[in-house]
Write a protein that holds these residues in place. Structure first.
Motif, PDB file in Angstrom:
ATOM      1  N   THR A   1       0.831  -1.199   0.000  1.00 19.72           N
ATOM      2  CA  THR A   1       0.000   0.000   0.000  1.00 19.72           C
ATOM      3  C   THR A   1       0.869   1.253   0.000  1.00 19.72           C
ATOM      4  OG1 THR A   1      -1.693  -1.195   1.232  1.00 19.72           O
ATOM      5  CG2 THR A   1      -1.846   1.206   1.227  1.00 19.72           C
ATOM      6  N   LEU A   2       1.943   1.233   0.775  1.00 20.50           N
ATOM      7  CA  LEU A   2       2.864   2.364   0.827  1.00 20.50           C
ATOM      8  C   LEU A   2       3.520   2.591  -0.541  1.00 20.50           C
ATOM      9  CD1 LEU A   2       4.330   4.518   2.516  1.00 20.50           C
ATOM     10  CD2 LEU A   2       6.062   2.778   2.978  1.00 20.50           C
ATOM     11  N   VAL A   3       3.958   1.525  -1.199  1.00 21.74           N
ATOM     12  CA  VAL A   3       4.598   1.637  -2.519  1.00 21.74           C
ATOM     13  C   VAL A   3       3.600   2.181  -3.547  1.00 21.74           C
ATOM     14  CG1 VAL A   3       5.581   0.301  -4.422  1.00 21.74           C
ATOM     15  CG2 VAL A   3       6.364  -0.083  -2.089  1.00 21.74           C
TER      16      VAL A   3
ATOM     17  N   SER B   1       0.940   3.979  -2.953  1.00 20.03           N
ATOM     18  CA  SER B   1       0.659   5.374  -2.608  1.00 20.03           C
ATOM     19  C   SER B   1       1.790   6.288  -3.062  1.00 20.03           C
ATOM     20  CB  SER B   1       0.463   5.528  -1.111  1.00 20.03           C
ATOM     21  OG  SER B   1      -0.650   4.794  -0.689  1.00 20.03           O
ATOM     22  N   LEU B   2       3.023   5.836  -2.870  1.00 15.53           N
ATOM     23  CA  LEU B   2       4.181   6.617  -3.305  1.00 15.53           C
ATOM     24  C   LEU B   2       4.167   6.780  -4.829  1.00 15.53           C
ATOM     25  CD1 LEU B   2       6.814   7.997  -2.436  1.00 15.53           C
ATOM     26  CD2 LEU B   2       7.961   5.807  -2.826  1.00 15.53           C
ATOM     27  N   GLN B   3       3.881   5.694  -5.517  1.00 18.70           N
ATOM     28  CA  GLN B   3       3.806   5.745  -6.983  1.00 18.70           C
ATOM     29  C   GLN B   3       2.709   6.717  -7.422  1.00 18.70           C
ATOM     30  OE1 GLN B   3       1.186   3.880  -8.909  1.00 18.70           O
ATOM     31  NE2 GLN B   3       2.012   4.656 -10.831  1.00 18.70           N
TER      32      GLN B   3
ATOM     33  N   SER C   1       1.490   9.237  -5.666  1.00 20.12           N
ATOM     34  CA  SER C   1       1.817  10.608  -5.282  1.00 20.12           C
ATOM     35  C   SER C   1       2.803  11.249  -6.258  1.00 20.12           C
ATOM     36  CB  SER C   1       2.366  10.654  -3.854  1.00 20.12           C
ATOM     37  OG  SER C   1       3.641  10.046  -3.802  1.00 20.12           O
ATOM     38  N   TYR C   2       3.646  10.465  -6.902  1.00 20.74           N
ATOM     39  CA  TYR C   2       4.532  11.004  -7.929  1.00 20.74           C
ATOM     40  C   TYR C   2       3.841  11.068  -9.293  1.00 20.74           C
ATOM     41  CZ  TYR C   2       8.789  11.396  -5.242  1.00 20.74           C
ATOM     42  OH  TYR C   2       9.730  11.798  -4.344  1.00 20.74           O
TER      43      TYR C   2
END
Length: 169
Positions: A61-63, A65-67, A69-70
């Protein structure tokens, strides 16, 4: 403190390329493969199989979300650049349309002027009829002048004839 300078156009091109790639089936397929592998690797299959993620799917989920957000700002940047290009194209189209309209108005005025001029000109049929009328008048005058001349000759039937009359027939 050193100042970081970057080429805005190069970064914009990178953003457009990234946005184009994210909108392809290839990206979706690779993203699906990564998520499926991640999920299968982290599903507990028993005590003998080690997990990649100690807290199931939190890192995934963090990965993601990071993807995201960029990806969002890069996609927005690409859209803004496309909008700017479209605006320039629309401005050029408007200018071209205005020029075309001015040209059409000019041509319409010229055509109207030509129509007015042609309306005042004599047509071929009119000129022919006037020439024929004048020719008849001239021939009649010549015949009258020939008849008035002493010693006009008479034809076989006792009528006066002229060489012009026989030519006309």
């Amino acid at each position: 403190m050193p100042r970081f300078e970057f080429d805005r156009d190069a970064f914009g091109q990178f953003a457009e390329g990234f946005a184009r790639f994210m909108g392809t089936a290839r990206f979706l397929a690779w993203m699906t493969v990564i998520v499926v592998v991640w999920v299968l690797w982290n599903v507990p299959a028993g005590p003998a199989r080690p997990r990649f993620d100690d807290y199931p799917f939190i890192f995934l989920t963090l990965v993601l979300s990071l993807q995201a957000s960029y990806a969002a700002p890069l996609i927005l940047l690409a859209q803004n650049r496309q909008e700017a290009r479209d605006r320039v194209g629309l401005d050029a189209d408007r200018a071209q349309n205005a020029q075309n309209r001015a040209d059409m108005d000019f041509l319409a005025r010229e055509i109207a002027s030509l129509r007015n001029s042609v309306g005042e000109l004599a047509t071929r049929d009119y000129v022919r009829s006037e020439l024929r009328a004048e020719l008849r008048t001239i021939l009649a005058e010549l015949d009258a002048a020939e008849d008035a001349r002493p010693g006009a000759r008479e034809g076989e039937n006792g009528h006066r004839s002229s060489s012009r009359e026989s030519e006309r027939r």
